[in-house]
Design an enzyme around this catalytic site. Structure first.
Site, short mmCIF file in Angstrom:
data_model
loop_
_atom_site.label_atom_id
_atom_site.label_comp_id
_atom_site.label_asym_id
_atom_site.label_seq_id
_atom_site.Cartn_x
_atom_site.Cartn_y
_atom_site.Cartn_z
N GLU A 29 7.24 -31.31 -7.63
CA GLU A 29 6.30 -31.16 -8.94
C GLU A 29 7.13 -31.22 -10.22
OE1 GLU A 29 3.31 -29.89 -9.29
OE2 GLU A 29 2.88 -29.87 -7.12
N SER A 80 -0.45 32.43 9.57
CA SER A 80 0.71 33.03 9.48
C SER A 80 2.06 32.21 9.35
CB SER A 80 0.74 33.64 10.83
OG SER A 80 -0.29 34.71 11.30
#
Length: 685
Positions: A78, A334
């Site tokens: 590129e 509990s």
């Protein structure tokens, strides 16, 4: 001013105007800010990927996560002078113009990687004017970013067809893995696709994709990057025929880790192996429990408070499964009792061997009962906690103070959601689950219990673990009290099929507590196993009751199984100690009865010569008295010679109809009897 001076002034003005325009019209670099995120476990194994808000897959082009051979090949194809130019490769543009003129068509646009990046930041129609703008923008970008930053930005924005942008997103979607290691055919394909992303999409146009890939491979061979053999291998390789799914594991835990800090790639505290086991266990147990049932669980490394595994739900395919149920406030049953006793130990109000009364008792308008509707008389505090007796826990909270208790929980990072009163003040019912908490908050509390009473927030990101180790935290309960509560909970009755840890070589002892909310809506188990805190919740996401299902039945076996798997997966890290074993519990076969001669039953309530109030309380009608005792077999109860009525649970309930004296008699299975005489009052004496 002479001509030279005017020329110099004009030049200075032009330069100044250029700098002013550059400052006033900077390149829109912020448009690349909305990126996808990848959450990995603490070892870097991918867990879950997140798209951008607009549904695109765009990961940051981190050069450390991209194969350097791909980067070298990309630059060669590129923009081979990328490292030398300042945004525009004028020589390359001239060459592209000449090539295009000679061939009669556009062969190459001559755009550099920086110019292409500018075009992706500001898409425009392709024409001469757009090219000039790209040149200007490229120079602006070069002034602001380093070459590596520009390359990373390019690799973030490059289009790959559909909603895919950036090389990492393309690698995950087309190849199913990160872009850090790419084969030659993958490198060539990833370079070829952005040049015409829709026309070359391999999932839709595989022939065009293969043709473009092979052309890039030949070009790389011409540049000396690929050998001829490499080109042949690329040509012989197929192209991906479909897009793959992005990583999608640890759904709720990954989302929480991502939300705990800046968006981007995140290394979570989760352990992928243990996470998979916890998810499997949760789904298996939920499927066994029924179509509407969900299971959620948390495993926390106590020293760092790092969440090692989380199942927010058993499955998103089950009702409520999309919710993270570890973050939903539920009645904890509990499970808060250990902290009530710990605070009482801190105050010197009680110790583990202190005797406390387990008999019916009214606290103003509140009258708690034990889960089994039975009472046991005077018991040790340790026994009351191990067997989760309600009346002693409420008596102890009355001494500690419910408002103080709720405030301590809130300061530790577990704020109870109090409902049922206009002021939302904490009451004694908080001892039995009368306030909402999340599984995460329970994990904070139990991790504090396992850390000598020091509370700290949970940690979700691996880079925060070291800081958590150094963080002082907040003292919730005293060190001695925390150690004593751990010892008591370690000696509680284990689930069927498990031998207590103290009797098993190399097995960690688990200090655990179960909880069942009112109406059987929530089943809990929470505990400390070595360096891990584990919390399990079982129930329906919509809060519907599951009659008869308790924390001990539904959640505790899951906790023990998770502890077992954690010992396996985390053993190499030193975060657990050995494995649990699974053996049948030893049974006494009646030996305990043989030590004492048979005795008549003992009446625990009502006590002899007691005066009982049977009038209204705060305008509410009186409740019946639950008779309690112990003896050989099931007891039969009589009041003044008449059989006593029983409630739906089979417990004897006596509702006096007049004032005066009564005789209450208990008879055991062998016919032995005991009796007490009591007085009932309904008004002023």
């Amino acid at each position: 001013m002479g001509p030279a001076g005017r020329l110099l002034a004009a030049f200075a003005l032009l330069v100044g105007a250029a700098f002013a325009l550059d400052a006033l019209l900077p390149p829109p670099l912020e448009r690349a800010g909305d990126i996808s995120a990848l959450v990995t476990d603490r070892a870097g194994k991918p867990l879950r990927a997140f798209p951008t808000d607009d549904g695109r897959w765009r990961f940051h082009g981190d050069l450390d996560r991209i194969d350097p051979e791909f980067i070298e090949a990309l630059i060669r194809v590129e923009d081979k002078r990328f490292r030398q130019h300042n945004g525009t490769d004028w020589l390359g543009m001239v060459r592209a113009a000449v090539d295009s003129a000679l061939s009669g068509r556009v062969v190459s646009g001559g755009s550099t990687i920086t110019m292409q990046t500018a075009r992706m930041l500001e898409p425009r129609d392709r024409n001469i004017g757009s090219k000039l703008i790209e040149i200007v923008r490229a120079h602006q970008i070069e002034r602001r970013l380093s070459k590596d930053d520009i390359l990373a930005l390019y690799l973030t924005l490059t289009p790959y067809g559909g909603n895919l942008e950036g090389v990492r997103a393309a690698s995950w979607s087309y190849f199913g893995h990160e872009a850090d290691r790419l084969s030659d055919d993958e490198i060539a394909l990833l370079i070829a696709l952005p040049q015409s992303p829709e026309a070359r999409r391999p999932d839709r146009r595989p022939e065009q994709a293969a043709r473009a890939r092979n052309w890039v491979a030949q070009k790389l061979s011409n540049y000396g990057v690929f050998s001829e053999a490499d080109v042949a291998d690329v040509a012989a390789s197929g192209v991906p025929g479909r897009r793959r799914d992005f990583p999608d594991r640890a759904w709720h835990g990954a989302a929480k880790a991502l939300a705990s800090g800046p968006r981007g790639d995140v290394r979570a505290t989760l352990d992928a192996g243990l996470q998979a086991e916890v998810e499997r266990i949760a789904l298996t147990q939920a499927e066994l429990a029924g179509a509407e049932v969900q299971v959620s669980a948390l495993v926390v490394h106590i020293p760092t408070r790092a969440v090692r595994a989380i199942a927010g739900s058993a499955s998103r395919d089950r009702p409520g499964g999309w919710l993270d149920l570890t973050a939903q406030a539920r009645s904890p049953g509990s499970t808060l009792k250990p902290f009530i006793y710990a605070m009482a130990f801190d105050d010197g109000t009680a110790a583990s061997d202190t005797l406390i009364s387990d008999l019916p008792k009214r606290f103003a308008a509140y009258q708690p009962e034990n889960f089994d509707r039975m009472f046991r008389g005077d018991v040790r505090v340790s026994d009351a906690l191990q067997h989760s007796l309600n009346v002693p826990a409420v008596m102890m909270l009355d001494k500690v103070g419910p408002e103080r208790f709720a405030a301590q929980l809130a300061l530790a990072g577990a704020s109870p959601r109090i409902a049922g009163s206009a002021s939302h003040d904490a009451g004694l019912a908080i001892a039995l689950g009368g306030a909402g908490l999340t599984a995460r908050e329970l994990a904070v509390l139990y991790a504090a219990l396992g850390d000598k009473g020091i509370a700290k927030p949970l940690v979700w990101r691996a880079d925060e673990e070291a800081a958590s180790l150094e963080r002082p935290g907040r003292r919730m309960i005293g060190e001695a009290s925390a150690d004593e509560i751990i010892r008591i909970l370690q000696n509680g009755p284990t689930p069927e099929g498990r031998v207590p840890g103290r009797l098993t070589e190399n097995a960690p002892q688990i200090a655990f507590k179960t909880g069942t909310s009112y109406g059987y809506r929530d089943a809990w188990a929470a505990g400390v196993a070595g360096n891990l805190a584990i919390v399990v919740w079982v129930g329906r996401a919509d809060g519907a009751p599951r009659p008869g299902v308790t924390g001990g039945d539904a959640a505790l076996p899951v906790l023990f199984e998770i502890a077992d798997r954690a010992a396996h997966h985390l053993r190499d890290t030193g975060e657990t100690r050995g494995r649990l074993t699974s053996e049948k519990r030893m049974r006494s076969k009646g030996a305990m009865r043989d030590f004492a001669a048979a005795a008549p039953p003992q009446i625990l309530f009502p006590p002899r010569d007691a005066e009982l109030w049977a009038g209204s309380v705060d305008g509410d009608p009186a409740r019946g008295f639950v008779l309690a005792g112990r003896g050989d077999g099931k007891l039969s109860w009589y009041v003044d010679g008449a059989p006593c009525e029983t409630d739906d649970a089979g417990a004897p309930v006596w509702s006096p109809t007049r004032e005066g004296f009564y005789t209450v008699t208990a008879v055991d299975s062998a016919g032995r009897s005991s009796r007490v005489r009591v007085r009932v009052l309904t008004g002023p004496a």
